[in-house]
Design a protein around this motif. Structure first.
Motif, PDB file in Angstrom:
ATOM      1  N   ASP A  49      -4.437  -4.480  -1.918  1.00 34.76           N
ATOM      2  CA  ASP A  49      -3.863  -5.580  -1.880  1.00 34.76           C
ATOM      3  C   ASP A  49      -4.171  -6.028  -2.671  1.00 34.76           C
ATOM      4  N   LEU A  50      -3.187  -7.544  -2.467  1.00 35.66           N
ATOM      5  CA  LEU A  50      -2.950  -7.802  -3.727  1.00 35.66           C
ATOM      6  C   LEU A  50      -4.557  -9.092  -3.938  1.00 35.66           C
ATOM      7  N   ALA A  51      -5.025  -8.873  -3.956  1.00 34.75           N
ATOM      8  CA  ALA A  51      -6.434  -9.526  -4.531  1.00 34.75           C
ATOM      9  C   ALA A  51      -7.345  -8.492  -5.082  1.00 34.75           C
ATOM     10  N   THR A  52      -6.718  -7.338  -4.854  1.00 34.37           N
ATOM     11  CA  THR A  52      -7.407  -6.589  -6.059  1.00 34.37           C
ATOM     12  C   THR A  52      -7.487  -5.496  -7.051  1.00 34.37           C
ATOM     13  N   THR A  53      -5.889  -5.509  -6.509  1.00 29.87           N
ATOM     14  CA  THR A  53      -4.553  -5.732  -8.118  1.00 29.87           C
ATOM     15  C   THR A  53      -5.410  -7.107  -8.671  1.00 29.87           C
ATOM     16  N   ALA A  54      -5.219  -8.302  -7.977  1.00 29.86           N
ATOM     17  CA  ALA A  54      -5.667  -9.533  -9.508  1.00 29.86           C
ATOM     18  C   ALA A  54      -6.773  -8.845  -9.933  1.00 29.86           C
ATOM     19  N   ALA A  55      -7.833  -8.177  -9.848  1.00 31.86           N
ATOM     20  CA  ALA A  55      -9.156  -7.986 -10.066  1.00 31.86           C
ATOM     21  C   ALA A  55      -8.822  -7.074 -11.382  1.00 31.86           C
ATOM     22  N   LEU A  56      -8.037  -6.093 -10.764  1.00 31.26           N
ATOM     23  CA  LEU A  56      -7.979  -5.000 -11.822  1.00 31.26           C
ATOM     24  C   LEU A  56      -6.892  -5.150 -12.444  1.00 31.26           C
ATOM     25  N   THR A 280     -18.063  -0.292 -22.347  1.00 38.99           N
ATOM     26  CA  THR A 280     -18.070   0.488 -21.272  1.00 38.99           C
ATOM     27  C   THR A 280     -18.440   0.551 -19.838  1.00 38.99           C
ATOM     28  N   GLU A 281     -19.499  -0.053 -19.361  1.00 35.37           N
ATOM     29  CA  GLU A 281     -20.321  -0.385 -18.721  1.00 35.37           C
ATOM     30  C   GLU A 281     -19.739  -1.573 -17.672  1.00 35.37           C
ATOM     31  N   ALA A 282     -18.765  -2.398 -17.928  1.00 36.77           N
ATOM     32  CA  ALA A 282     -17.753  -2.791 -17.491  1.00 36.77           C
ATOM     33  C   ALA A 282     -17.126  -2.398 -17.047  1.00 36.77           C
ATOM     34  N   HIS A 283     -16.155  -1.543 -17.776  1.00 38.27           N
ATOM     35  CA  HIS A 283     -14.920  -0.788 -16.700  1.00 38.27           C
ATOM     36  C   HIS A 283     -15.921   0.320 -15.680  1.00 38.27           C
ATOM     37  N   ALA A 284     -16.897   0.484 -15.966  1.00 41.02           N
ATOM     38  CA  ALA A 284     -17.747   1.241 -14.901  1.00 41.02           C
ATOM     39  C   ALA A 284     -18.125   0.936 -13.575  1.00 41.02           C
ATOM     40  N   ALA A 285     -17.710  -0.011 -13.996  1.00 35.78           N
ATOM     41  CA  ALA A 285     -18.063  -1.087 -12.611  1.00 35.78           C
ATOM     42  C   ALA A 285     -16.576  -0.830 -11.484  1.00 35.78           C
ATOM     43  N   PRO A 286     -17.211  -0.826 -10.391  1.00 38.46           N
ATOM     44  CA  PRO A 286     -15.784  -0.892  -9.173  1.00 38.46           C
ATOM     45  C   PRO A 286     -15.360  -2.224  -9.365  1.00 38.46           C
ATOM     46  N   VAL A 287     -13.951  -1.903  -9.356  1.00 36.27           N
ATOM     47  CA  VAL A 287     -12.802  -2.919  -9.507  1.00 36.27           C
ATOM     48  C   VAL A 287     -13.176  -3.286  -8.132  1.00 36.27           C
ATOM     49  N   MET A 288     -13.448  -4.800  -7.917  1.00 32.87           N
ATOM     50  CA  MET A 288     -13.463  -5.791  -6.380  1.00 32.87           C
ATOM     51  C   MET A 288     -12.976  -6.810  -6.638  1.00 32.87           C
ATOM     52  N   ALA A 289     -12.452  -7.932  -5.573  1.00 34.06           N
ATOM     53  CA  ALA A 289     -11.764  -9.157  -5.229  1.00 34.06           C
ATOM     54  C   ALA A 289     -12.816  -9.517  -5.065  1.00 34.06           C
ATOM     55  N   SER A 290     -12.983 -10.644  -5.823  1.00 32.47           N
ATOM     56  CA  SER A 290     -13.925 -11.964  -5.682  1.00 32.47           C
ATOM     57  C   SER A 290     -13.392 -13.624  -5.331  1.00 32.47           C
ATOM     58  N   ALA A 291     -14.007 -13.470  -5.004  1.00 36.07           N
ATOM     59  CA  ALA A 291     -13.666 -15.187  -3.707  1.00 36.07           C
ATOM     60  C   ALA A 291     -12.363 -15.606  -3.788  1.00 36.07           C
ATOM     61  N   ASP A 293     -10.251 -14.674  -6.170  1.00 37.65           N
ATOM     62  CA  ASP A 293      -8.809 -13.494  -5.664  1.00 37.65           C
ATOM     63  C   ASP A 293      -8.830 -13.782  -4.302  1.00 37.65           C
ATOM     64  N   VAL A 294      -9.905 -13.616  -3.385  1.00 39.35           N
ATOM     65  CA  VAL A 294      -9.004 -13.745  -2.208  1.00 39.35           C
ATOM     66  C   VAL A 294      -8.364 -14.974  -1.262  1.00 39.35           C
ATOM     67  N   ALA A 295      -8.745 -16.291  -2.032  1.00 41.36           N
ATOM     68  CA  ALA A 295      -7.882 -17.628  -2.194  1.00 41.36           C
ATOM     69  C   ALA A 295      -6.756 -17.593  -2.432  1.00 41.36           C
ATOM     70  N   ASP A 296      -6.309 -17.177  -3.146  1.00 40.79           N
ATOM     71  CA  ASP A 296      -5.514 -17.212  -4.512  1.00 40.79           C
ATOM     72  C   ASP A 296      -4.414 -16.070  -3.556  1.00 40.79           C
TER      73      ASP A 296
END
Length: 792
Positions: A49-56, A280-291, A293-296
């Motif tokens: 969705d758009l919010a998750t894409t924003a995080a990615l 690299t540790e930050a890249h390993a974290a799952p891509v998740m939308a923030s609050a 991102d959801v609001a936008d």
């Protein structure tokens, strides 16, 4: 056969190479300038969705995928977005991170978010450490090589022709001292010692850089984004190969090349290993939308629902169908046609216009006059099934080819190292007059139409009738034919514009619609075709004449072709020509209001002006796709923002035409809409840059300046007027007059298309009797709307 990397278990090898493949498919394709086609820049993210894409995209590209909140705040103050829109958008959001109520959402609008920052590459970390612009060094070094390697006929020389991309780059890079001069000592040796295949290079780099199965996915994606248009061109090569049942490794090769740079920089600066590990540790974290991102995403939804309200109000003004029209004119569904269609019907209310994809249902590969090269004149989602030619007599073909060779030879003489300076000295004064004329828009001229096209080898009588019947059914044009039916393709006359094909017909593969229109008119006027249509349940009146034409969307001039016409048939076109001239005047007057510095009287000169950066607005402003009978939209001022596809579901037995519309024109329109969206909200990554400093490279794209990264997408001047955006970035609202059950069946058969609606990349509204009756909800359900004028 690929040999297992000694440091990785088989499962790890497969996972890393799968991560490389997934990263490649996350990149959108960029078609070459000769046949520019709008592409959804989020093509690889349609499963999110758009919010998750924003995080990615924040992680891998450092871009936002929404407008700034200040833009939504301005719309709220102006009343363009209402509290009802915010309430409905908030209620539709499924995320548990959404604001608790409208008041909380409105409070967030006042707090602008900081611009996102992508996770740094090793090159960026090295820049911070030593001050050398390593991203710039890499972009220039790769760009200089790539311009020659990917060249499609512009360059006089190409390095290491015939080798794979990875091998060709290694052959170049072992002799390129630019990195070592910049401070990366031993880079040539590093390249020479690199593995002999791209796959091995990727695995070695993954080990050297400490990339794991978890971190490799977005780390690889990040590096491909860093390559800009070169990666997108490589993705196009893969796209083209897969259309033909093959594959292409160019994009994987480019990833390996970019990884070799990364590991070389880390090896040269081992003191950055700790910082790099954090990345690299930050890249390993799952891509998740923030609050946030959801609001936008909710604010974006509210803006789109506001636009849908305006559209729904306009559609309610539908009127009853007329008696037999005096003239029917079929235009491409392109949003630019909406202005002209409305003008033509206003000039003469007895005229009926029709909307259909500009290739008119003919899957043609065309061989133009004077060449043996072929062009695909159909949507890029399809493969051509027919071959047509514009070849004339043997004498005319020979003359055309000799003239073309002379032009090419003259161009190469001007560019050659030995003669270029002498040419300027000797010929410069002679060119002064031409430059002045072009600068004053006095030197251009329209292209001469080629000879009438024809299907190579011809068609049998049965094939003629079957093809014609399929097209007429898809156009919902099986009954009620007027005495004259115009089939109007479209193209755009521009001068000195590398993106010329982007103004042409996307349904014709970035070419004009002339060939398709002329072929169909010939087919429908053919006696054998007409005799065979009865077997398909279609009867054409004896007096119905089909006439091909081309709508120049820059000037609004329409050219009619009289292929095979006699004096009597030609005489029938006198009145339609006058109607078209009057409609063109009205259309130009309306369009001039939007074009900076234009008036109705001067708008045609923009097509001839070699310095004009905005010859027209193209499809800027596109916001809706409507598939319904013309009576639903006739006399509604849709502002040149809607794709209009004629469709009568009651005449669509089995809903085959509905399925065709949803799976082809709707998808193509979504690509156009989202290309404009991406070029507007993220111009640095998805935009073509500034036209004023463009240089064409390789015949495939443009550079901004004299080197660096290839720029794909729309130039800034195509979406911005110098003071503000002229394209409002909205996801496309698809409105279809058809039973909801039938629409649902089509989507169930095509899960990839359904994903566009389920994940919010498109909106879907069902019409009934010309009014919005229901809204599609993710998962296949429908929300019935009791008040059709308000669709929030």
């Amino acid at each position: 056969m690929f040999m297992m990397h000694p440091q990785f278990a088989p499962a790890q090898v497969n996972s890393l190479l799968k991560a490389a493949e997934d990263a490649a498919r996350a990149i959108p394709p960029a078609f070459p300038l000769t046949a520019t086609v709008a592409v959804n820049p989020f093509l690889g993210q349609t499963g999110k969705d758009l919010a998750t894409t924003a995080a990615l995209m924040a992680r891998v590209a450092g871009i936002r995928v929404n407008l700034p909140r200040s833009d939504h705040a301005a719309k709220l103050r102006a009343g363009e977005i209402t509290d009802a829109d915010l309430t409905a958008a908030l209620a539709a959001a499924a995320s548990p991170l959404k604001p608790r109520d409208v008041a909380a959402l409105k409070a967030l609008i006042a707090v602008e978010r900081a611009a996102p920052q992508a996770l740094p590459t090793m090159a960026e970390l090295a820049t911070r450490a030593d001050g050398t612009d390593w991203p710039g060094v890499i972009a220039r070094a790769i760009g200089l090589w790539a311009a020659g390697h990917f060249d499609r006929g512009q360059a006089l020389w190409s390095p290491a022709p015939g080798l794979s991309t990875y091998a060709a780059w290694r052959a170049w890079a072992v002799h390129d001292l630019t990195p070592e001069i910049a401070g990366l000592t031993g880079f040539c040796s590093h390249v020479a010692e690199a593995p002999d295949t791209a796959e091995r290079a990727i695995l070695r780099a993954a080990q050297s850089l400490g990339l794991t199965e978890a971190s490799a996915g977005t780390a690889f994606h990040r590096l491909l984004v860093d390559l800009g248009g070169w990666a997108q061109h490589a993705r196009w090569l893969l796209w083209e190969a897969e259309l033909k049942g093959a594959t292409d490794a160019t994009l994987t090769d480019l990833l390996a090349i970019r990884l070799i740079w990364e590991e070389a920089l880390l090896a040269h600066r081992p003191y950055l290993a700790g910082t790099w590990q954090q990345v690299t540790e930050a890249h390993a974290a799952p891509v998740m939308a923030s609050a946030d991102d959801v609001a936008d995403a909710i604010l974006q939804e509210a803006a789109e629902r506001a636009q849908q309200r305006q559209m729904a109000a306009a559609l309610v003004n539908a009127h009853a169908a007329k008696e037999r029209p005096s003239l029917q004119a079929a235009f491409c569904i392109d949003v630019r046609s909406e202005v002209f269609r409305r003008a033509l019907e206003a000039v003469d209310p007895s005229v009926e216009t029709i909307g259909f994809a500009g290739f008119f249902g003919l899957p043609v590969r065309h061989r133009p006059h004077g060449t043996e090269l072929t062009e695909a004149h159909l949507p890029v989602l399809l493969n051509p099934a027919l071959t047509s030619t514009g070849h004339g007599s043997e004498t005319s073909e020979t003359e055309a080819r000799i003239a073309a060779r002379a032009v090419r030879a003259w161009g190469r003489f001007r560019q050659a190292a030995v003669s270029s300076f002498a040419f300027v000295e000797a010929a410069g004064p002679a060119y002064a007059g031409k430059l002045v004329k072009d600068a004053l828009a006095l030197g251009g001229k329209a292209e001469t139409p080629e000879p009438a096209p024809r299907i190579e080898g011809g068609l049998t009588a049965e094939a003629k009738a079957a093809t014609a019947a399929a097209v007429l059914k898809a156009m919902s044009l099986t009954t009620g034919h007027a005495p004259l039916v115009l089939l109007l393709g479209h193209g755009a006359q521009v001068t000195n514009n590398p993106h010329e094909s982007a103004y042409h017909c996307g349904a014709c593969g970035g070419h004009t619609g002339e060939v398709s229109a002329r072929l169909l008119a010939q087919l429908l006027n053919d006696a054998e075709t007409r005799a065979g249509l009865a077997a398909h349940g279609i009867s054409l009146p004896d007096d119905t004449l089909f006439v091909a034409g081309l709508h120049d969307t820059t000037t609004d001039q329409i050219t009619l072709y009289e292929d095979g016409f006699g004096p009597a048939q030609s005489a029938r076109l006198a009145v339609p020509r006058q109607l078209l001239l009057r409609a063109a005047e009205m259309a130009r007057a309306e369009r001039a209001l939007r074009l900076p510095g234009a008036t109705a009287a001067t708008i045609t000169r923009r097509a001839l002006n070699w310095a004009e950066v905005r010859p027209e607005w193209g499809l800027a402003g596109c916001a809706a796709f409507i598939a319904a009978p013309r009576r639903v939209t006739a006399r509604a001022d849709l502002g040149g923002r809607s794709f209009l596809h004629s469709y009568d579901w009651q005449a669509d037995k089995g809903f085959a035409t509905l399925e065709l519309i949803i799976t082809a024109p709707v998808v193509v329109a979504s690509w156009i809409s989202l290309q404009y969206y991406g070029s507007a909200v993220a111009p640095d990554v998805f935009g073509g840059g500034n036209k004023l400093i463009h240089n064409v490279v390789g015949g495939i794209g443009v550079l901004q300046g004299n080197g660096g990264t290839l720029r794909a997408g729309l130039p800034w001047q195509a979406v911005h007027d110098g003071a503000k955006l002229v394209h409002e970035p909205l996801r496309l609202s698809v409105m279809i007059e058809a039973p909801q059950e039938a629409i649902g069946v089509v989507l169930a058969r095509h899960p990839q298309v359904a994903a566009l609606f389920d994940n919010g990349w498109l909106h879907l509204l069902a019409l009934k009797d010309g009014a919005v009756a229901a809204r599609y909800r993710p998962g296949g359900s429908w929300e019935q709307l009791t008040e059709t004028r308000h669709v929030a």
